[in-house]
Scaffold this active site. Structure first.
Site, mmCIF file in Angstrom:
data_model
loop_
_atom_site.group_PDB
_atom_site.id
_atom_site.type_symbol
_atom_site.label_atom_id
_atom_site.label_comp_id
_atom_site.label_asym_id
_atom_site.label_seq_id
_atom_site.Cartn_x
_atom_site.Cartn_y
_atom_site.Cartn_z
ATOM 1 N N ASP A 32 0.850 -1.198 0.000
ATOM 2 C CA ASP A 32 0.000 0.000 0.000
ATOM 3 C C ASP A 32 0.887 1.250 0.000
ATOM 4 O OD1 ASP A 32 -3.207 0.524 1.097
ATOM 5 O OD2 ASP A 32 -1.801 2.203 1.122
ATOM 6 N N ILE A 33 0.503 2.232 -0.818
ATOM 7 C CA ILE A 33 1.308 3.456 -0.970
ATOM 8 C C ILE A 33 1.230 4.361 0.269
ATOM 9 C CG2 ILE A 33 -0.479 4.936 -2.026
ATOM 10 C CD1 ILE A 33 3.093 4.619 -3.368
ATOM 11 N N HIS A 101 -10.158 -5.135 -2.938
ATOM 12 C CA HIS A 101 -8.821 -5.341 -2.361
ATOM 13 C C HIS A 101 -8.936 -5.758 -0.912
ATOM 14 C CE1 HIS A 101 -9.977 -1.084 -2.239
ATOM 15 N NE2 HIS A 101 -9.391 -1.022 -1.047
#
Ligand code: AMP
Ligand code: ZN
Length: 142
Positions: A32-33, A101
């Protein structure tokens, strides 16, 4: 099937940068960013689907199989003590990216976040079995 406007479809196709953890025929795991904890990982189907109920049986199995594969590896790599596994299914539940997700969030006893239950301020009291049965009648009637 891809959605050309979907950021996660672009990640599947390597059209935008991402750091992939693991991938197979049906699903992809990537970091995850904006991680909620070090190692925060997302597991997605290769095919675009907005919500869980939109997944084909094959893609659904593929996603959850990859979750099963990644969780122990991520736990060991991050020296985590547990893992929160969560899906925000639909905008009302907090889903921002409209491609299914599964969040894998490495956890430690002392990280201070508590269980998912802590999202729901003020725990509700236990209900009776007849009250639960009234709910299940509604579910089974569909
Ligand atoms: P949700 O709120 O459940 O839809 O979660 C979306 C998640 O996707 C958030 O945790 C974001 O930080 C993450 N995210 C959004 N864009 C990217 C990206 N390009 N690469 C990695 N993670 C992303
Ligand atoms: Zn998509």
């Amino acid at each position: 099937m891809r959605d050309p406007n979907c950021i996660f479809c672009k990640i599947v196709e390597d059209k935008v940068p991402s750091v992939k953890v693991y991938e197979d025929e049906h699903a992809v795991a990537f970091l995850d960013i904006a991680p909620l904890a070090n190692g925060h990982t997302l597991v997605i189907p290769r095919n675009h689907a907005h919500k869980i109920e939109d997944l084909s049986e094959t893609d659904n199995r593929g996603v959850w199989e990859l979750v099963r594969i990644v969780v122990p590896r991520l736990t060991e790599a991050m020296a985590a003590e547990g893992m929160t596994v969560a899906v925000n299914n639909g905008e009302a539940a907090g889903q921002e990216v409209h491609h299914v997700h599964v969040h894998l969030i490495p956890r430690r006893r002392d990280d201070g976040y508590g269980p998912i239950h802590s999202l729901f301020k003020g725990r509700r009291p236990e209900v009776t079995i007849p009250e639960l049965e009234a709910i299940v009648h509604r579910i089974r009637a569909i």
